[in-house]
Design an enzyme around this catalytic site. Structure first.
Site, PDB file in Angstrom:
ATOM      1  N   GLY A  13       0.836  -1.213   0.000  1.00 32.87           N
ATOM      2  CA  GLY A  13       0.000   0.000   0.000  1.00 32.87           C
ATOM      3  C   GLY A  13       0.863   1.252   0.000  1.00 32.87           C
ATOM      4  N   ARG A  74       1.279  -5.156  -5.904  1.00 38.94           N
ATOM      5  CA  ARG A  74       1.439  -6.407  -5.167  1.00 38.94           C
ATOM      6  C   ARG A  74       1.778  -7.465  -6.214  1.00 38.94           C
ATOM      7  NH1 ARG A  74      -2.532  -3.640  -1.815  1.00 38.94           N
ATOM      8  NH2 ARG A  74      -1.545  -3.364   0.209  1.00 38.94           N
ATOM      9  N   ASP A 105       5.309  -5.063   6.071  1.00 41.34           N
ATOM     10  CA  ASP A 105       5.849  -6.363   6.461  1.00 41.34           C
ATOM     11  C   ASP A 105       5.976  -7.341   5.290  1.00 41.34           C
ATOM     12  OD1 ASP A 105       6.405  -5.889   9.097  1.00 41.34           O
ATOM     13  OD2 ASP A 105       4.497  -6.660   9.863  1.00 41.34           O
ATOM     14  N   THR A 127       3.914   2.606   5.704  1.00 45.61           N
ATOM     15  CA  THR A 127       2.512   2.197   5.752  1.00 45.61           C
ATOM     16  C   THR A 127       1.744   3.158   6.654  1.00 45.61           C
ATOM     17  OG1 THR A 127       0.931   0.577   6.607  1.00 45.61           O
ATOM     18  CG2 THR A 127       3.147   0.441   7.489  1.00 45.61           C
ATOM     19  N   ASP A 129      -0.642   2.397   8.388  1.00 43.02           N
ATOM     20  CA  ASP A 129      -1.240   1.656   9.518  1.00 43.02           C
ATOM     21  C   ASP A 129      -0.401   1.655  10.800  1.00 43.02           C
ATOM     22  OD1 ASP A 129      -3.374   1.091   7.934  1.00 43.02           O
ATOM     23  OD2 ASP A 129      -2.906  -1.025   7.630  1.00 43.02           O
ATOM     24  N   ASP A 131       1.725  -0.364  11.705  1.00 39.83           N
ATOM     25  CA  ASP A 131       1.675  -1.714  12.276  1.00 39.83           C
ATOM     26  C   ASP A 131       2.961  -2.518  12.054  1.00 39.83           C
ATOM     27  OD1 ASP A 131       1.330  -1.942   9.569  1.00 39.83           O
ATOM     28  OD2 ASP A 131      -0.258  -3.440   9.675  1.00 39.83           O
ATOM     29  N   ARG A 173      -6.763  -2.557   8.571  1.00 39.05           N
ATOM     30  CA  ARG A 173      -7.385  -3.878   8.434  1.00 39.05           C
ATOM     31  C   ARG A 173      -7.118  -4.726   9.668  1.00 39.05           C
ATOM     32  NH1 ARG A 173      -5.976  -6.294   2.874  1.00 39.05           N
ATOM     33  NH2 ARG A 173      -7.275  -4.582   2.154  1.00 39.05           N
TER      34      ARG A 173
END
Ligand code: ADP
Ligand code: F6P
Length: 322
Positions: A13, A74, A105, A127, A129, A131, A173
């Site tokens: 992303g 991707r 990741d 990212t 996120d 995360d 997500r």
């Protein structure tokens, strides 16, 4: 053997600030007499040999722009041993002896594979996120969370005017960092995090009714994408409470836009650090920001680390809403 040419790619992303990192990789490398090649569309572009020479001016006029000038993708083929071998061979064919991978990741798993195949590879966390376990900062989170905060302020205005309940869905997500930070920053009555939400909608409904009895004019629920179902949740809440309830899904607007100052600066530093690691002969490392310092970790060790929402921060966030 000293590195002569490096490649840089963005994968997974996109995130605002990736361009600042690309710019720093290119300019630090050129400053050190190293050639740079841009690998378009992540690992997919690598396997298609979409490789372009980059000059200092190739990264002019991009520090303030969201997205990634290298595009991102991707690539299923690169998750296979054959795809990875092909990728390493293409790097060698183009004289690329070091690669900087900007992504999340999944992208770092690929970077670890390239490294094992003899291409010195360094990852940079990109990212929205937040995360990635080994780092307190990821490129794009600050911009995304500010974008979401501004949007939620606007929804709050109309929610208050109409005395409605609003469910606002933010990205994430598997991770609730954007939701939690907006919970704080927007003063939301409820925050639903994938890491914490127990699915107890009745408790949510009871709180909405209780707040309305106490005279609250709106009820803002920030719902993370990982929980989802905001539209159907809104219908059920309206049916159960009798209070008009609307759902707003913020979606991809959170991934775009001009990067914040923090994202421009930190991404630039990380880009420089990645090239410094390659210059020092390092491989299979991930640039990170931990406890106030820019550091680096072994990719496999970094991927094995775990990260969770701070229980204390979640407690404070809920405590401050009355
Ligand atoms: P992110 O990097 O944001 O986590 P993805 O998980 O989609 O995003 O991963 C991006 C790309 O990284 C994938 O499309 C694939 O090409 C590559 N990748 C993911 N997992 C692996 C893996 N186990 N081995 C090699 N490459 C991988
Ligand atoms: O990159 C993070 C993220 O924005 C997640 O929060 C989201 O679930 C995902 O990307 C969506 O990505 P895409 O729809 O581009 O596959």
């Amino acid at each position: 053997m000293a590195i002569k040419t490096i490649g840089v790619l963005t994968s997974g992303g996109d995130a605002p600030g990736m361009n600042a990192a690309i710019r720093a990789v290119v300019r630090t490398a050129i400053h050190n007499g190293i050639n740079v090649k841009g690998i378009m569309r992540g690992y997919a572009g690598l396997l298609q040999e979409e490789i372009v020479d980059m000059e200092s001016t190739s990264v002019s006029e991009i520090i303030h722009r969201g997205g990634t000038i290298l595009y991102t993708a991707r690539c299923q083929e690169f998750t296979t041993a054959e795809g990875q071998k092909k990728g390493a061979e293409i790097c060698k064919k183009h004289g690329i002896d070091g690669v900087v991978v900007i992504g999340g990741d999944g992208s770092f798993k690929g970077a670890g594979k390239l490294s094992a195949l003899g291409i010195n590879t360094i990852g940079i966390p990109g990212t929205i996120d937040l995360d990635i376990a080994c780092t307190d900062y990821t490129i794009g989170f600050d911009t995304a969370v500010n974008t979401a905060m501004d949007a939620i302020d606007k929804v709050r205005d109309t929610s208050t005017s109409h005395e409605r309940c609003s469910i606002i869905e933010v990205m994430g997500r598997n991770a609730g960092y954007i939701a939690l930070w907006c919970g704080f920053a927007n003063g939301a009555e409820d925050v639903l995090l994938p890491e914490r939400y127990d699915g107890n909608e009745q408790a949510l409904i009871d709180r909405i009714i209780e707040n309305r009895k106490r005279g609250k004019k709106h009820h803002i629920i920030i719902n993370a994408e990982g929980i989802g179902h905001s539209v159907s949740m809104a219908k059920r809440i309206e049916a159960a409470t009798g209070i008009e309830t609307r759902a707003t899904i913020l979606g991809y607007m959170q991934r775009g836009g001009a990067p914040t100052c923090m994202d421009r600066v930190y991404a630039s530093i990380m880009g420089d650090k990645a090239v410094e690691l390659l210059l020092a002969g390092k491989s299979n490392r991930l640039v990170a920001y931990k406890n106030g310092d820019f550091v680096d970790f072994d990719i496999q060790e970094a991927l094995a680390m775990k990260k969770d929402i701070s229980e204390d921060q979640f407690r404070i966030c809920k405590l401050l809403v009355r």
